[in-house]
Scaffold this active site. Structure first.
Site, mmCIF file in Angstrom:
data_model
loop_
_atom_site.group_PDB
_atom_site.id
_atom_site.type_symbol
_atom_site.label_atom_id
_atom_site.label_comp_id
_atom_site.label_asym_id
_atom_site.label_seq_id
_atom_site.Cartn_x
_atom_site.Cartn_y
_atom_site.Cartn_z
ATOM 1 N N HIS A 69 -9.012 3.586 -2.278
ATOM 2 C CA HIS A 69 -7.618 3.232 -2.007
ATOM 3 C C HIS A 69 -7.069 2.386 -3.156
ATOM 4 O O HIS A 69 -6.931 1.167 -3.023
ATOM 5 C CB HIS A 69 -7.551 2.480 -0.680
ATOM 6 N N CYS A 114 -0.018 2.543 6.541
ATOM 7 C CA CYS A 114 0.258 1.155 6.894
ATOM 8 C C CYS A 114 0.328 0.340 5.608
ATOM 9 O O CYS A 114 -0.263 0.703 4.594
ATOM 10 C CB CYS A 114 -0.821 0.607 7.816
ATOM 11 N N CYS A 162 0.812 -1.222 0.000
ATOM 12 C CA CYS A 162 0.000 0.000 0.000
ATOM 13 C C CYS A 162 0.843 1.269 0.000
ATOM 14 O O CYS A 162 0.373 2.329 -0.411
ATOM 15 C CB CYS A 162 -0.940 0.018 1.203
#
Length: 652
Positions: free
Chosen positions: A605, A635, A348
């Site tokens: 996202h 994160c 991510c």
């Protein structure tokens, strides 16, 4: 005004020197010479003396604003040949304290006083006569020439026994605003006695000094050692060095000791984020990234061949996102074939890592101008596609009880005692903040709509009139409510607290920023959005996985000497609602500064894109608010987290 006063200003061509001369000329007879190194040969001390003689030795106050020790010695020698006793020389103290002492003794022997003056401010401040001045020397002499100094500055401090030589190094070379804050606090402690060793030491041991040391410490440490004569405030030097260690843990943004390189972001943009299987699902991700690169170069107004590299984050680098999508996109964008590209995957945090690598390349001096970007089409290349159904090896699963990220998010909620009502309220706020940001035009500058015929635009290298495929983020639900969210079933187990409404959305999108050295930005006439102050990455237990946002924040703050109270805005990626809420609970940060324009719960996202998307949103909002520092934290899977600290630059 002092009767009969004439002021001769020896000023450089800098942004303060010219306005100072103009300000003085409005109140006193002024003669101005440029004694920058390029012009110094034409203005030796002898010529200065001759000019004074022409004035009939009427000059009683002379300002010397030059930046070279040998030039100052020469000019002062020439001045003393033509100045009458009882006159005063003002020396702009960016020269060494040893030179200040020597020329002061030389002047004293001729019956001429010498005051060393440190000046802080920019050209607009100088024009208004609002410079801050630190003056070292005899207080009675300061009182005598106060009318001249009052014409230059609205804040004038006598720095007592430390002298303005030290003040100049602290205030001018070590970040103006904080250097003067250090000295002003020391003055307040010292009272009428001025600044002494004890006062300066006390301030250096305070949080102010830690903020002061956020600049290029390796470079500044050298400056401090040069400015402090043997035995003079030696304790303060030791205290300052101790605050940041002896260079062992200097952040990567200060790699080269004595090198004033600064990595800055000069342009940033993103596409709108599309819902999975929505408008952007018809677009190849490599072309979506190519379009973003093209628009970034156009917005920056640079020649395409000025780009040294394209570093792109992409998590599922297979299929249309394979074949090194960074290089494919650079070619599709029509960038010169000489511009290379490389794709990185830190899950991510992939494009945030791309931004870090770009900054490190610039700071090392290996590259001058780098595009950091990210892309993910979660419609066309599903999450987890890069694993191709292959599980992790037994050597990993034998050590760690790996779980789905949603399960990890539920575990974080349990550990930090976050109930579903809190998570849903946070999710609702994300949607409302994002909707308000669009309504108020806060996303207008950062977001570029995607054209309907993207391939044609890329081949033509310019926008067409074919209309837009998507113009704003598609995942925002302005009509959602707490009741709607409460009705959703848990997604990661019957007892869980996360569901589709308080977790990040699977989306499609791309984003890009242009990173270069500050000097390179000046050469191209670019106004930076922000300086990249520091970068950080950590690893944590992969079975809990998403709590790395806490230690990575603690670590980047410890390295820079800042606190969360110093940070104006935070972007903590909303992978799941429990992640930013646990971060808030653990750090005690101000929730009103967090994700003020919504986050991934509302916007989405697109994993490889999100790092640069968050950076883009943060930098534009920091500019809009006129804030100073912004912190971005994410994160990532398998127990990692990334952090970037920015300092706003340019116009508000």
């Amino acid at each position: 005004m002092i009767d009969g006063t004439a002021v001769i200003g020896f000023v450089g061509l800098g942004n303060i020197g010219r306005p100072m001369a103009g300000t003085l000329a409005a109140a006193f007879p002024v003669v101005v010479y440029d004694v920058n190194p390029s012009a110094a040969a034409g203005v030796p001390g002898a010529r200065v003396a001759a000019s004074l003689a022409e004035l009939g030795a009427a000059a009683t106050v002379v300002g010397v604003a030059v930046y070279d020790d040998s030039q100052v010695r020469d000019v002062v020698t020439g001045l003393l040949a033509g100045m009458r006793p009882g006159s005063t020389i003002l020396v702009h103290s960016t020269i060494s304290p040893g030179t200040v002492r020597d020329v002061a003794a030389q002047a004293g022997a001729a019956g001429v006083a010498l005051l060393d003056v440190a000046v802080a401010g920019g050209d607009s401040v100088a024009r208004r006569g609002e410079l801050t001045l630190m003056v070292g020397g005899d207080p009675d002499e300061l009182a005598r020439v106060r009318p001249v100094l009052d014409a230059l500055g609205s804040r004038i401090h006598h720095v007592g026994p430390v002298g303005a030589g030290l003040a100049a190094k602290l205030a001018n070379n070590l970040a103006l605003h904080v250097g003067f804050q250090v000295l002003e606090e020391a003055l307040a402690l010292g009272g009428d006695a001025g600044v002494g060793e004890a006062e300066l030491l006390e301030v250096l041991d305070s949080g102010t000094a830690r903020s002061w040391l956020t600049g290029n410490f390796a470079y500044y440490r050298r400056q401090i050692r040069e400015v402090l004569p043997p035995g003079m405030v030696a304790k303060d030097l030791r205290a300052a060095v101790a605050l940041a260690g002896d260079g062992a843990d200097i952040p990567l943004t200060r790699l080269a000791a004595g090198t004033p390189r600064e990595a800055v972001v000069v342009a940033a943009l993103r596409t709108p984020l599309g819902r999975r299987r929505g408008a952007l699902s018809t677009v190849r991700p490599d072309e979506l990234l190519a379009y973003t690169l093209l628009r970034l170069v156009q917005r920056a107004g640079i020649a395409p061949d000025a780009v040294d590299d394209v570093i792109a984050g992409c998590v599922n680098a297979v299929g249309e996102q394979g074949r090194n999508i960074a290089r494919v996109a650079a070619l599709a964008a029509g960038l010169p074939v000489t511009v290379p590209g490389v794709t990185v995957n830190r899950m991510c945090g992939s494009s945030q890592q791309a931004l870090h690598f770009a900054a490190h390349a610039v700071l090392s001096g290996q590259q001058r101008m780098v595009i950091a970007a990210g892309v993910e089409s979660m419609s066309r290349v599903p999450l987890g596609a890069d694993a191709a159904g292959v599980p992790p090896p037994d050597s990993v699963t034998g050590r760690y009880a790996l779980v789905d990220q949603g399960v990890a998010a539920d575990r974080i909620a349990a550990r930090w005692r976050l109930d579903r009502a809190e998570l849903d309220a946070f999710a609702l706020a994300s949607h409302r903040n994002a909707e308000a940001a669009w309504r108020d035009g806060r996303f207008d500058d950062e977001c570029v709509p995607v054209p309907a015929d993207l391939t044609a635009v890329l081949l033509a290298g310019e926008l067409s009139d074919a209309g837009w495929l998507i113009e704003r983020d598609a995942g925002i639900r302005p009509d959602t409510s707490l009741a709607t969210l409460a009705a959703l079933e848990p997604a990661f187990g019957a007892g869980g607290v996360h569901h589709a409404g308080n977790s990040s959305q699977l989306t499609d999108g791309a984003a890009a920023v242009l990173v270069c050295d500050r000097a390179e930005a000046q050469r191209h006439g670019l106004v930076p959005l922000a300086r990249i102050v520091d970068t950080e990455v950590v690893g944590v237990e992969p079975d809990l996985m998403l709590h790395g946002v806490i230690p990575v924040t603690q670590r980047i703050l410890a390295r820079t000497g800042l606190t969360l109270a110093d940070i104006d805005l935070y972007e903590v990626n909303e992978a799941f609602a429990s992640v930013p809420l646990a971060w808030l609970r653990e750090t005690g940060a101000d929730p009103d500064r967090l994700n003020v324009n919504g986050g991934a719960i509302a916007l989405g996202h697109p994993t490889g894109c999100s790092g640069v998307r968050l950076a883009t949103t943060l930098l534009y909002e920091l500019r809009r608010r006129g804030g100073r520092y912004g912190l971005q934290v994410m994160c990532t899977g398998y127990g990692m987290a990334t952090a970037t600290l920015y300092e706003r630059m340019g116009e508000a």
